[in-house]
Design an enzyme around this catalytic site. Structure first.
Site, PDB file in Angstrom:
ATOM      1  N   ASP A  22       3.438   1.021   5.214  1.00  0.00           N
ATOM      2  CA  ASP A  22       4.887   0.885   5.083  1.00  0.00           C
ATOM      3  C   ASP A  22       5.270  -0.446   4.443  1.00  0.00           C
ATOM      4  OD1 ASP A  22       7.500   1.741   5.361  1.00  0.00           O
ATOM      5  OD2 ASP A  22       7.695   1.035   7.420  1.00  0.00           O
ATOM      6  N   GLY A  23       6.416  -0.446   3.768  1.00  0.00           N
ATOM      7  CA  GLY A  23       6.972  -1.694   3.232  1.00  0.00           C
ATOM      8  C   GLY A  23       6.916  -1.828   1.717  1.00  0.00           C
ATOM      9  N   GLY A  25       8.936  -0.534  -0.511  1.00  0.00           N
ATOM     10  CA  GLY A  25      10.293  -0.733  -1.036  1.00  0.00           C
ATOM     11  C   GLY A  25      10.757  -2.163  -0.823  1.00  0.00           C
ATOM     12  N   ARG A  35      11.952   0.086  -6.554  1.00  0.00           N
ATOM     13  CA  ARG A  35      11.061   0.533  -5.477  1.00  0.00           C
ATOM     14  C   ARG A  35       9.729   1.071  -6.002  1.00  0.00           C
ATOM     15  NH1 ARG A  35      13.149   1.226  -0.425  1.00  0.00           N
ATOM     16  NH2 ARG A  35      11.677   2.915  -0.006  1.00  0.00           N
ATOM     17  N   HIS A  39       5.635   0.902  -4.891  1.00  0.00           N
ATOM     18  CA  HIS A  39       4.715   2.024  -4.666  1.00  0.00           C
ATOM     19  C   HIS A  39       3.466   1.867  -5.539  1.00  0.00           C
ATOM     20  CE1 HIS A  39       7.629   3.793  -2.098  1.00  0.00           C
ATOM     21  NE2 HIS A  39       8.471   4.168  -3.039  1.00  0.00           N
ATOM     22  N   SER A  67       5.545  11.305   4.234  1.00  0.00           N
ATOM     23  CA  SER A  67       5.829  12.100   5.439  1.00  0.00           C
ATOM     24  C   SER A  67       6.686  13.316   5.118  1.00  0.00           C
ATOM     25  CB  SER A  67       6.545  11.237   6.482  1.00  0.00           C
ATOM     26  OG  SER A  67       7.885  11.008   6.107  1.00  0.00           O
ATOM     27  N   GLU A  69       9.344  13.866   6.347  1.00  0.00           N
ATOM     28  CA  GLU A  69      10.717  13.359   6.298  1.00  0.00           C
ATOM     29  C   GLU A  69      11.001  12.621   4.988  1.00  0.00           C
ATOM     30  OE1 GLU A  69       8.660  13.082   9.033  1.00  0.00           O
ATOM     31  OE2 GLU A  69       9.693  14.749  10.017  1.00  0.00           O
ATOM     32  N   LEU A 133     -17.825   7.100   3.568  1.00  0.00           N
ATOM     33  CA  LEU A 133     -16.494   7.057   4.192  1.00  0.00           C
ATOM     34  C   LEU A 133     -15.750   8.386   4.021  1.00  0.00           C
ATOM     35  CD1 LEU A 133     -14.101   5.247   5.349  1.00  0.00           C
ATOM     36  CD2 LEU A 133     -13.444   4.924   2.961  1.00  0.00           C
TER      37      LEU A 133
END
Ligand code: IPE
Ligand code: IPE
Ligand code: MG
Length: 245
Positions: A22-23, A25, A35, A39, A67, A69, A133
């Site tokens: 997160d963060g 933006g 923004r 990204h 997400s 959302e 991984l």
């Protein structure tokens, strides 16, 4: 710097690290940039995190990239994010494959465009036999929706007479989640200073150690990863039992 001996120097190494990236933006905003610039830098941080986890010997890395959302964001930002995802999948697959990384995408694929689902299928297919991984990227992912689809499938199987009610337990339920092949995360990190889960791995994170870091995702580097792993090593996990000391 990171090195393999970190495993001995610090406490236990988390086998599975999950990150709410997160963060982006706010990183861009603080520089007077659009923004999308955040990204883009965020995608670079993904490369660093993957490389760092490989170097440290972490077995599973799960990244929350988009997400369920996030579809509510302006169409232009959603387009930008899908464009970046496309670019990432096209550009990174070779590198991931070469480095023994197994790629897995979790989330509701029905909302993604066909060319992106094709790229996802190709990427997963190309890397499925890799044993390094396991990199899981959550796209169009929401934990509540994930739980609901599991309930529906279990109910349907019960209705067909394939599952008895008594057989339904935590283990069986986990097998119906997108993460059925993954162990639960040991360490769950969220960057940007926000302290919430935002619908990420609600079931799987039941006993994860939570770590909220005051760094915007585009600034996340190997030192941040090292610090997070050190913090994890200093935690005592009790799983509801009494302390072992
Ligand atoms: C995380 O950064 C990336 C996505 C959620 C897609 P944000 O875009 O949420 O950045 P902030 O939180 O607005 O700073
Ligand atoms: C969570 O971040 C989702 C991802 C990092 C992909 P958001 O920025 O969407 O979460 P909220 O809106 O701050 O809760
Ligand atoms: Mg955010």
């Amino acid at each position: 710097m990171l090195d393999a001996s970190a495993k001995q120097r610090f406490g236990a190494l988390p086998a599975h690290i999950a990150i709410i990236m997160d963060g982006n933006g706010r990183w861009a905003q603080s520089r007077g940039l659009p923004r999308i610039a955040g990204h883009r830098e965020g995608a670079e941080a993904v490369r660093r995190a993957v490389e760092g986890c490989r170097e440290m010997g972490v077995s599973y890395l799960t990244l929350f990239a988009f997400s369920s959302e996030n579809w509510k964001r302006p169409a232009s930002e959603v387009d930008d994010l899908m464009g970046l995802l496309r670019l990432y999948l096209r550009r990174e697959i070779n590198e991931l494959a070469r480095n023994g990384v197994r790629l897995k995408i979790i989330g509701d694929r029905s909302r993604l465009s066909n060319d992106i689902t094709d790229l996802i299928n190709q990427g997963e297919e190309r890397t499925r036999h890799n044993s390094g991984l396991t990199l899981t990227i959550a796209i169009s992912y929401g934990a509540q929706a994930e739980i609901v689809q599991a309930v529906r499938r279990i109910a349907a199987a019960h209705k067909r007479g394939e599952i008895e009610l008594e057989e339904i337990d935590e283990r069986l339920f986990s097998g119906y989640l997108y993460t059925s092949e993954l162990p639960d995360p040991d360490l769950l990190i969220r960057t940007s200073g926000e302290q919430r889960l935002s619908n990420f791995m609600l079931w799987q994170a039941a006993y994860a150690e939570l770590l909220f870091m005051d760094v915007f995702w585009p600034d996340f580097d190997k030192n941040c990863l090292q610090w997070a792993i050190d913090q994890f090593g200093a935690r005592e996990r009790r799983y509801g039992a009494t302390t072992s000391a």
